[in-house]
Each structure stands twice: as C-alpha cells, then as structure tokens.
Enzyme design. Structure first.
Site, PDB file in Angstrom:
ATOM      1  N   GLY A   1       0.839  -1.197   0.000  1.00  0.00           N
ATOM      2  CA  GLY A   1       0.000   0.000   0.000  1.00  0.00           C
ATOM      3  C   GLY A   1       0.876   1.250   0.000  1.00  0.00           C
ATOM      4  O   GLY A   1       2.102   1.176   0.101  1.00  0.00           O
TER       5      GLY A   1
ATOM      6  N   TYR B   1     -16.932   3.583   5.540  1.00  0.00           N
ATOM      7  CA  TYR B   1     -15.482   3.484   5.765  1.00  0.00           C
ATOM      8  C   TYR B   1     -15.124   4.079   7.135  1.00  0.00           C
ATOM      9  O   TYR B   1     -14.402   3.453   7.922  1.00  0.00           O
ATOM     10  CB  TYR B   1     -14.736   4.210   4.641  1.00  0.00           C
ATOM     11  CG  TYR B   1     -13.271   4.442   4.905  1.00  0.00           C
ATOM     12  CD1 TYR B   1     -12.349   3.399   4.817  1.00  0.00           C
ATOM     13  CD2 TYR B   1     -12.794   5.715   5.238  1.00  0.00           C
ATOM     14  CE1 TYR B   1     -10.994   3.617   5.066  1.00  0.00           C
ATOM     15  CE2 TYR B   1     -11.443   5.933   5.477  1.00  0.00           C
ATOM     16  CZ  TYR B   1     -10.557   4.892   5.388  1.00  0.00           C
ATOM     17  OH  TYR B   1      -9.221   5.111   5.630  1.00  0.00           O
TER      18      TYR B   1
END
Ligand SMILES: NC(=O)c1ccc[n+]([C@@H]2O[C@H](COP(=O)([O-])OP(=O)(O)OC[C@H]3O[C@@H](n4cnc5c(N)ncnc54)[C@H](OP(=O)(O)O)[C@@H]3O)[C@@H](O)[C@H]2O)c1
Length: 296
Positions: free
Chosen positions: A10, A124
């Site tokens: 990431g 989220y």
C-alpha cells in the site's frame, strides 16, 4: 526489534518498509502471505512471527465502494484489527494502527483533537472507528496514528489522479469546500519510525491516539492548485483548476467538510511534527523523479 508489518504494497506500507528497516528486522507479508480476511491466518502469522511490534498499514480504503460492501470494509478495518490487536497484546508487542479524519463528521469549527467525539458520516469511517475501539479495548500497548488525505508517489491517490487529469485535459474541477491536510505517506512513515523510537525508550507507557497529519491545511482545490503549479513547468498549455462545491461532485460516500486535525499532542508527547503539506508534496515530486517527465 522484530517488526511485523501488514499492507506492505500500500501507499503507507511501502514507505514504512523503508522507514522501519533501520529499527529492526521487518517481516512484511503481502496479502497472499497474510490475508486479513482470514482470522485464523492472522493468529498463526502473529504467533510464528513473535514480533516486538505489529504495524498494521493494511486496510480496506475504497471509501465510496465501502457504501455498497460494508461487510468487506468491516472485515478488514474492524474484525481483523480485533484479532491483530489481541494477538499483539498476547505476544507482548506494541500495536501501531492508522485511523482517519473520516471518523469525524466535520461540523467542528476548528481542528479536531483526539478526545473529540467521533461521528462518522460514511461506512469506511464507521469501520475504521470500530478498528480504533478494538485496539483500545484489546488493552495492550498501542499507538493509533490518525491521519488524513494520504498520498504517495505510488498507488491510487489524489496526487496521481490530478497529475494524469491535468496532463490529459488541462482543466480540472475540484471541490473547494472540504478542508484538511494532504499528508504524504513518506512523511507519515518517517513520523511513525520516530514515534516508535521514542515510545521504546520512554520511561512510561505512552499508549494512545495521536493525530498525525502534515502541517497546515487547504482544500482539495488548494491541493490540486499546488499540484498544477508543479505540473505547469514545462506544460504545453496553461493548466486550470476550477473550484466547485461538494454538491456539484456527488459521491456515494458523504465526506466531512472539516477534516483538520490538531497535531499538538503528537508534538507534546513525542516531539514529532510532520513538515508543512507543501513541503511534503515537493518531496513527493522529487521522489516521482524521472517518472514525472512529461510524455511527448
Ligand atoms: N488513503 C487515505 O487517504 C487515508 C486517510 C486517512 C487514513 N488512512 C489510513 O492509513 C492506512 C494506510 O492507508 P493507505 O492509503 O496506505 O492504503 P492503501 O494504499 O489502500 O493500501 C492498503 C493495503 O492494505 C492491503 N490490504 C487490503 N485488504 C487486505 C487483506 N484482506 N489482507 C491483507 N492486506 C490487505 C492492500 O493490499 P494489496 O496491495 O494486495 O491491495 C494494501 O497493501 C490505512 O489504515 C488507512 O485507513 C488512509
């Protein structure tokens, strides 16, 4: 020091691989090596790694997509974090987790402090908040670094999207009524390494939540304008960034208008301060290096 790092591919995980390696032996399985959707694998991975520190840079980060697949978001951002944090405590390891400005609803006037009441506007944010709570209730030594508007020279992020759109179209329309601090993954990774150094040598337990963003703030429009300034050098035509209100850019997940986070606690406790957001962007452009060469 043995460090178990998740999310190595990431934006942040990649930079952490670099920043943490001088501190010890970094064991960084990718998703194929440790799928956080598989809680049994988490248990066995932590037990066999016997880490001193677990750094969780993995997350479900598709903010809009999360609205239609909340279970997938909660699986990685909450349920996996419960298991990781409990296993870290069991191993006697420090657990480092990353949180988001999206745990707040953005209605506060000034910058948010760590004790402000969260009220996420989207799935989220709710899933990440559940992760924050899981880390605290696991009861082991922990650091939650809450950041905002992360970008890097790799991955999918606002910087790389704006860069592409400016090169392709010359004019972009960008939201100007959401305020926050664009934070480079590189600066956050460096801050994490410094916090870890100081946590390890501190005479008392400094577990807690700390806001950690680049210094200063701007709107997405302001951020895009600064990107355009970099892109303008050598561009074949003038570049334009047009301000628009959020209402003209509808997205599945609502976002907070005010994402500003106060970083005073991080500075007071660890003496750590991230650079101004403009300096972070400049450093990121330097990192983009030859790949920032304009296509013919
Ligand atoms: N991006 C932002 O603007 C932002 C803002 C505030 C806070 N944060 C937080 O900062 C942290 C780092 O974010 P980021 O932007 O670096 O995220 P990112 O670039 O989207 O990277 C997420 C990483 O998590 C990994 N991952 C996802 N699902 C997984 C699974 N089931 N098992 C194992 N690994 C999995 C991904 O693996 P693959 O490489 O295989 O896909 C990827 O390496 C996260 O906690 C995020 O919530 C981000």
């Amino acid at each position: 020091m043995r460090i178990l790092l998740t999310g190595k591919n990431g934006q942040l995980g990649w930079e952490l691989g670099r920043a943490l390696s001088p501190l010890g032996e970094v064991n960084a399985p990718d998703r194929a090596g440790l799928d956080l959707a598989d809680t049994e694998r988490i248990v066995s991975a932590v037990r066999s790694a016997r880490p001193d520190v677990v750094v969780n840079a993995a997350a479900y980060t598709a903010v809009d997509q999360a609205e239609s697949e909340p279970d997938a978001a909660f699986a990685i951002n909450a349920r996996a974090v419960v298991v990781l944090a409990e296993e870290a405590r069991r191993a006697g390891a420090l657990f480092i987790q990353y949180s988001t400005d999206y745990v707040f609803d953005g209605t506060k006037e000034g910058p948010y402090v760590e004790d402000d009441i969260p009220n996420p506007l989207n799935v989220y944010g709710r899933s990440k908040l559940a992760g924050d709570l899981a880390v605290r209730s696991a009861g082991g030594p922990h650091i939650i670094l809450r950041t905002s508007w992360l970008y890097a020279a790799r991955g999918e992020n606002f910087l790389l999207t704006m860069r592409r759109l400016l090169r392709e179209k010359g004019t972009v329309r960008v939201v100007s009524d959401q305020i926050g601090a664009p934070t480079s993954a590189g600066a956050l990774a460096d801050a994490t390494a410094e916090v870890l150094r100081r946590f390890s040598s501190a005479p008392r337990n400094l577990s807690g939540t700390y806001h950690a963003t680049a210094d200063g703030s701007t709107s997405w429009h302001g951020f895009a304008s600064e990107i355009a300034r970099f892109e303008q050098a050598g561009a074949p035509r003038p570049l334009h960034v047009v301000p628009i209100p959020s209402i003209d850019y509808p997205a599945p997940a609502p976002r907070p208008k005010n994402s500003r986070l106060s970083n005073e606690k991080l500075l007071r406790t660890f003496g750590v301060k991230l650079p101004p957001w403009q300096a972070c962007l400049e450093a990121c452009y330097a990192q983009l290096g030859s790949s920032s060469q304009r296509p013919d």
